[in-house]
Design an enzyme around this catalytic site. Structure first.
Site, PDB file in Angstrom:
ATOM      1  N   TYR A 111       0.812  -1.132   0.084  1.00  0.00           N
ATOM      2  CA  TYR A 111       0.138   0.039  -0.038  1.00  0.00           C
ATOM      3  C   TYR A 111       0.951   1.176  -0.026  1.00  0.00           C
ATOM      4  CZ  TYR A 111      -4.559  -2.029  -0.061  1.00  0.00           C
ATOM      5  OH  TYR A 111      -5.728  -2.593  -0.336  1.00  0.00           O
ATOM      6  N   ARG A 154       2.040   1.784  -3.628  1.00  0.00           N
ATOM      7  CA  ARG A 154       0.844   2.415  -4.350  1.00  0.00           C
ATOM      8  C   ARG A 154       0.530   3.813  -3.951  1.00  0.00           C
ATOM      9  NH1 ARG A 154      -4.318  -1.074  -3.504  1.00  0.00           N
ATOM     10  NH2 ARG A 154      -5.123   0.614  -4.782  1.00  0.00           N
ATOM     11  N   ASN A 171     -12.136   4.970  -6.336  1.00  0.00           N
ATOM     12  CA  ASN A 171     -10.566   5.026  -6.380  1.00  0.00           C
ATOM     13  C   ASN A 171     -10.146   5.749  -4.808  1.00  0.00           C
ATOM     14  OD1 ASN A 171     -10.880   4.221  -8.878  1.00  0.00           O
ATOM     15  ND2 ASN A 171     -10.854   6.292  -9.832  1.00  0.00           N
ATOM     16  N   HIS A 173     -14.559   3.686  -1.283  1.00  0.00           N
ATOM     17  CA  HIS A 173     -13.686   2.833  -0.710  1.00  0.00           C
ATOM     18  C   HIS A 173     -12.567   3.578   0.094  1.00  0.00           C
ATOM     19  CE1 HIS A 173     -15.084  -0.035  -4.216  1.00  0.00           C
ATOM     20  NE2 HIS A 173     -16.050   0.109  -3.202  1.00  0.00           N
ATOM     21  N   GLY A 213     -14.945   4.163 -16.027  1.00  0.00           N
ATOM     22  CA  GLY A 213     -13.581   3.616 -15.931  1.00  0.00           C
ATOM     23  C   GLY A 213     -13.863   2.462 -14.996  1.00  0.00           C
ATOM     24  N   THR A 214     -14.787   1.871 -14.779  1.00  0.00           N
ATOM     25  CA  THR A 214     -15.041   0.843 -13.564  1.00  0.00           C
ATOM     26  C   THR A 214     -15.801  -0.493 -14.330  1.00  0.00           C
ATOM     27  OG1 THR A 214     -16.109   0.274 -11.666  1.00  0.00           O
ATOM     28  CG2 THR A 214     -17.472   1.357 -12.957  1.00  0.00           C
ATOM     29  N   GLU A 261     -13.786  -0.920 -22.694  1.00  0.00           N
ATOM     30  CA  GLU A 261     -14.102  -2.657 -22.996  1.00  0.00           C
ATOM     31  C   GLU A 261     -15.707  -2.565 -22.536  1.00  0.00           C
ATOM     32  OE1 GLU A 261     -10.393  -3.573 -23.425  1.00  0.00           O
ATOM     33  OE2 GLU A 261     -11.906  -4.975 -23.446  1.00  0.00           O
ATOM     34  N   ALA A 271     -11.807   7.360 -20.834  1.00  0.00           N
ATOM     35  CA  ALA A 271     -12.118   8.558 -20.087  1.00  0.00           C
ATOM     36  C   ALA A 271     -11.573   9.913 -20.979  1.00  0.00           C
ATOM     37  CB  ALA A 271     -11.756   8.382 -18.852  1.00  0.00           C
TER      38      ALA A 271
HETATM   39  C1  BV8 Z   1     -19.251  -4.803   1.646  1.00  0.00           C
HETATM   40  C2  BV8 Z   1     -10.196  -0.378  -2.019  1.00  0.00           C
HETATM   41  C3  BV8 Z   1     -20.447  -5.632   3.270  1.00  0.00           C
HETATM   42  C4  BV8 Z   1      -8.866  -1.055  -1.490  1.00  0.00           C
HETATM   43  C5  BV8 Z   1     -11.498  -1.927  -2.801  1.00  0.00           C
HETATM   44  C6  BV8 Z   1     -23.077  -7.835  -2.801  1.00  0.00           C
HETATM   45  C7  BV8 Z   1     -23.291  -7.133  -2.053  1.00  0.00           C
HETATM   46  C8  BV8 Z   1     -22.367  -6.746  -1.021  1.00  0.00           C
HETATM   47  C9  BV8 Z   1     -20.938  -7.031  -0.965  1.00  0.00           C
HETATM   48  C10 BV8 Z   1     -20.826  -8.085  -1.929  1.00  0.00           C
HETATM   49  C11 BV8 Z   1     -21.624  -8.557  -2.687  1.00  0.00           C
HETATM   50  N1  BV8 Z   1     -21.249  -9.508  -3.680  1.00  0.00           N
HETATM   51  C12 BV8 Z   1     -19.845  -9.499  -3.282  1.00  0.00           C
HETATM   52  C13 BV8 Z   1     -19.522  -8.827  -2.223  1.00  0.00           C
HETATM   53  C14 BV8 Z   1     -18.349  -8.772  -1.589  1.00  0.00           C
HETATM   54  C15 BV8 Z   1     -17.323  -7.605  -2.333  1.00  0.00           C
HETATM   55  C16 BV8 Z   1     -17.388  -7.652  -3.601  1.00  0.00           C
HETATM   56  O1  BV8 Z   1     -17.999  -6.856  -4.336  1.00  0.00           O
HETATM   57  N2  BV8 Z   1     -16.696  -8.631  -4.286  1.00  0.00           N
HETATM   58  C17 BV8 Z   1     -16.534  -8.763  -5.691  1.00  0.00           C
HETATM   59  C18 BV8 Z   1     -15.476  -8.849  -6.253  1.00  0.00           C
HETATM   60  C19 BV8 Z   1     -17.618  -9.843  -6.091  1.00  0.00           C
HETATM   61  N3  BV8 Z   1     -17.601  -6.315  -1.774  1.00  0.00           N
HETATM   62  C20 BV8 Z   1     -17.187  -6.052  -0.509  1.00  0.00           C
HETATM   63  O2  BV8 Z   1     -16.445  -6.726   0.130  1.00  0.00           O
HETATM   64  C21 BV8 Z   1     -17.539  -4.856  -0.054  1.00  0.00           C
HETATM   65  N4  BV8 Z   1     -17.959  -4.521   1.009  1.00  0.00           N
HETATM   66  O3  BV8 Z   1     -19.872  -5.045   0.736  1.00  0.00           O
HETATM   67  O4  BV8 Z   1     -19.212  -5.134   3.005  1.00  0.00           O
HETATM   68  C22 BV8 Z   1     -20.106  -6.876   3.459  1.00  0.00           C
HETATM   69  C23 BV8 Z   1     -19.254  -7.275   4.604  1.00  0.00           C
HETATM   70  C24 BV8 Z   1     -18.798  -8.892   4.497  1.00  0.00           C
HETATM   71  C25 BV8 Z   1     -19.464  -9.669   3.704  1.00  0.00           C
HETATM   72  C26 BV8 Z   1     -20.519  -9.270   2.600  1.00  0.00           C
HETATM   73  C27 BV8 Z   1     -20.833  -7.986   2.589  1.00  0.00           C
HETATM   74  C28 BV8 Z   1     -16.031  -3.712  -0.276  1.00  0.00           C
HETATM   75  C29 BV8 Z   1     -15.646  -3.669  -1.605  1.00  0.00           C
HETATM   76  C30 BV8 Z   1     -14.319  -2.448  -1.627  1.00  0.00           C
HETATM   77  C31 BV8 Z   1     -13.243  -3.581  -1.665  1.00  0.00           C
HETATM   78  N5  BV8 Z   1     -11.872  -2.528  -1.852  1.00  0.00           N
HETATM   79  N6  BV8 Z   1     -10.597  -1.107  -3.169  1.00  0.00           N
HETATM   80  C32 BV8 Z   1      -7.895  -0.967  -2.352  1.00  0.00           C
HETATM   81  O5  BV8 Z   1      -7.847  -0.067  -3.260  1.00  0.00           O
HETATM   82  O6  BV8 Z   1      -6.854  -1.498  -2.552  1.00  0.00           O
HETATM   83  S1  BV8 Z   1     -12.137  -2.738  -4.655  1.00  0.00           S
HETATM   84  C33 BV8 Z   1     -11.269  -2.429  -5.688  1.00  0.00           C
HETATM   85  O7  BV8 Z   1     -12.025  -2.852  -6.764  1.00  0.00           O
HETATM   86  C34 BV8 Z   1     -10.919  -0.824  -6.108  1.00  0.00           C
HETATM   87  O8  BV8 Z   1     -11.446   0.115  -4.894  1.00  0.00           O
HETATM   88  C35 BV8 Z   1     -11.452  -0.712  -7.439  1.00  0.00           C
HETATM   89  O9  BV8 Z   1     -11.808   0.467  -7.674  1.00  0.00           O
HETATM   90  C36 BV8 Z   1     -12.732  -1.557  -7.362  1.00  0.00           C
HETATM   91  C37 BV8 Z   1     -13.396  -1.822  -8.251  1.00  0.00           C
HETATM   92  O10 BV8 Z   1     -12.625  -2.093  -9.458  1.00  0.00           O
HETATM   93  P1  BV8 Z   1     -12.639  -0.744 -10.885  1.00  0.00           P
HETATM   94  O11 BV8 Z   1     -12.282   0.512  -9.941  1.00  0.00           O
HETATM   95  O12 BV8 Z   1     -13.950  -1.242 -11.551  1.00  0.00           O
HETATM   96  O13 BV8 Z   1     -11.240  -1.094 -11.524  1.00  0.00           O
HETATM   97  P2  BV8 Z   1     -11.013  -2.631 -12.353  1.00  0.00           P
HETATM   98  O14 BV8 Z   1      -9.521  -2.583 -12.696  1.00  0.00           O
HETATM   99  O15 BV8 Z   1     -11.826  -3.795 -12.021  1.00  0.00           O
HETATM  100  O16 BV8 Z   1     -11.690  -1.915 -13.845  1.00  0.00           O
HETATM  101  C38 BV8 Z   1     -11.099  -0.982 -14.570  1.00  0.00           C
HETATM  102  C39 BV8 Z   1     -11.961  -0.794 -15.522  1.00  0.00           C
HETATM  103  O17 BV8 Z   1     -11.370   0.563 -16.443  1.00  0.00           O
HETATM  104  C40 BV8 Z   1     -12.042  -1.767 -16.587  1.00  0.00           C
HETATM  105  O18 BV8 Z   1     -13.293  -2.145 -17.061  1.00  0.00           O
HETATM  106  C41 BV8 Z   1     -11.157  -1.041 -17.997  1.00  0.00           C
HETATM  107  O19 BV8 Z   1     -11.564  -1.639 -19.003  1.00  0.00           O
HETATM  108  C42 BV8 Z   1     -11.439   0.100 -17.825  1.00  0.00           C
HETATM  109  N7  BV8 Z   1     -10.456   1.181 -18.194  1.00  0.00           N
HETATM  110  C43 BV8 Z   1      -9.111   0.910 -18.425  1.00  0.00           C
HETATM  111  N8  BV8 Z   1      -8.489   2.033 -18.833  1.00  0.00           N
HETATM  112  C44 BV8 Z   1      -9.400   2.996 -19.113  1.00  0.00           C
HETATM  113  C45 BV8 Z   1     -10.572   2.715 -18.714  1.00  0.00           C
HETATM  114  N9  BV8 Z   1     -11.613   3.099 -18.601  1.00  0.00           N
HETATM  115  C46 BV8 Z   1     -11.645   4.527 -19.059  1.00  0.00           C
HETATM  116  N10 BV8 Z   1     -10.567   5.081 -19.598  1.00  0.00           N
HETATM  117  C47 BV8 Z   1      -9.404   4.260 -19.551  1.00  0.00           C
HETATM  118  N11 BV8 Z   1      -8.216   4.746 -20.066  1.00  0.00           N
END
Ligand code: BV8
Length: 267
Positions: free
Chosen positions: A79, A82, A118, A135, A205-206, A233, A249
């Site tokens: 971290y 980062r 972010n 987050h 961008g998500t 994508e 973006a």
């Molecule tokens: C929670 C911080 C209650 C740390 C991060 C349903 C309801 C509730 C919870 C869940 C659920 N289902 C599953 C869950 C659990 C989990 C979850 O969602 N898991 C997923 C993977 C299935 N959620 C949680 O745990 C959340 N807590 O709900 O609490 C609870 C408690 C206990 C049990 C159950 C529930 C907490 C989630 C937060 C986790 N922390 N980050 C850190 O930064 O290290 S998440 C992490 O992923 C980042 O924050 C990031 O922002 C986030 C999402 O990713 P993206 O931002 O979308 O980034 P990614 O790389 O994935 O995608 C990038 C995109 O950009 C791509 O599409 C790409 O094509 C595009 N791109 C690329 N270049 C460009 C572009 N777009 C535009 N321009 C460009 N140039």
């Protein structure tokens, strides 16, 4: 394939008539500032040691309380590395576009709320106000015992894990929301209000796979908002939104906003 002028024009029409706009952003909007996305390929332009460090780490396993409990030194180092990357990064045209949209809409009595997943604070450094950090942020760390928050200096910590100065035996951890941790209540309330009241909801961008953040677009759609996605994508949201604008973006947002500003006297 980048989005067409016709798709931009239609989306811009809705944006030009909007009074309230909500935007959710993810790692993609910071990709062009040189910050690694979570689920994309490793950025070739990262310095070799950073590439190596990131390649061997999987954020989904590292961004958890369990990982920190198991190996606080390694997680803290990752971290802190980062955090320094975020400090060295600059906001890009995507961030600047959202600041411009907010300024123009507020001047016309409208409102723009940026919800971000972010943790890099680039939206704030681009001048966007009232950013909702769903987050948390890597730019602040907190004591594992007392919860006291602090802003580390702009240099790397000297030792990992980082001993907390606030409580004997406590450690400093990044003030981010890890998987399995709840989002800050105030942030969730602000995001739910924005989704429920906006005329237009922009997703930029998500990958739209992390919940509950990914759910706010669906809530906005249920409330009748016009929904737009900006992403090179397709994502699970692409089939849901009214306008799926393919492209980065920094390429699409300036085009979209220029077209909206052109159309809307109110903007
Ligand atoms: C929670 C911080 C209650 C740390 C991060 C349903 C309801 C509730 C919870 C869940 C659920 N289902 C599953 C869950 C659990 C989990 C979850 O969602 N898991 C997923 C993977 C299935 N959620 C949680 O745990 C959340 N807590 O709900 O609490 C609870 C408690 C206990 C049990 C159950 C529930 C907490 C989630 C937060 C986790 N922390 N980050 C850190 O930064 O290290 S998440 C992490 O992923 C980042 O924050 C990031 O922002 C986030 C999402 O990713 P993206 O931002 O979308 O980034 P990614 O790389 O994935 O995608 C990038 C995109 O950009 C791509 O599409 C790409 O094509 C595009 N791109 C690329 N270049 C460009 C572009 N777009 C535009 N321009 C460009 N140039």
């Amino acid at each position: 394939m980048t989005t067409s002028g016709h798709e931009i024009s239609e989306a811009a029409g809705f944006l030009s008539r909007a009074k309230r706009v909500a935007v959710i952003t993810g790692a993609g909007i910071s990709a062009e500032s040189g910050l690694r996305t979570f689920r994309g390929a490793v950025n070739a332009d990262l310095p070799a040691d950073m590439r190596a460090l990131w390649k061997e780490f999987d954020p989904a396993t590292l961004a958890t309380p369990e990982a920190f409990g198991r190996d606080p030194a390694m997680v803290s180092k990752w971290y802190d590395w980062r955090r320094l990357g975020c400090l060295a990064a600059e906001p890009n045209a995507g961030h600047a576009s959202l600041t411009g949209l907010q300024e123009r809409m507020e001047a016309g009595g409208g409102e723009v709320v940026v919800l971000t997943q972010n943790v890099d604070r680039l939206h704030q450094r681009a001048g966007t106000r009232g950013v909702v950090e769903l987050h948390g942020t890597i730019m602040e760390w907190r004591c594992t015992r007392t919860g006291t928050r602090m802003t580390p200096p702009d240099v790397a910590f000297e030792h990992y894990p980082v001993a907390s100065p606030y409580a004997e035996g406590g450690l400093l951890r990044p003030d981010v929301v890890w998987f399995g941790e709840c989002l800050p209540e105030a942030a969730v309330r602000a995001a739910a209000r924005a989704a429920a009241t906006c005329d237009v909801f922009l997703s930029v961008g998500t990958s739209a796979v992390v919940y509950p953040a990914a759910g706010f677009l669906l809530e906005a759609k249920e409330h009748g908002a016009y929904t737009i996605e900006v992403n090179p994508e397709s994502t699970p949201a692409s089939g849901v939104v009214d306008a799926s604008l393919r492209g980065t973006a920094s390429a699409v947002l300036p085009r979209l906003l220029a077209a909206a500003f052109e159309k809307g006297a109110t903007l």
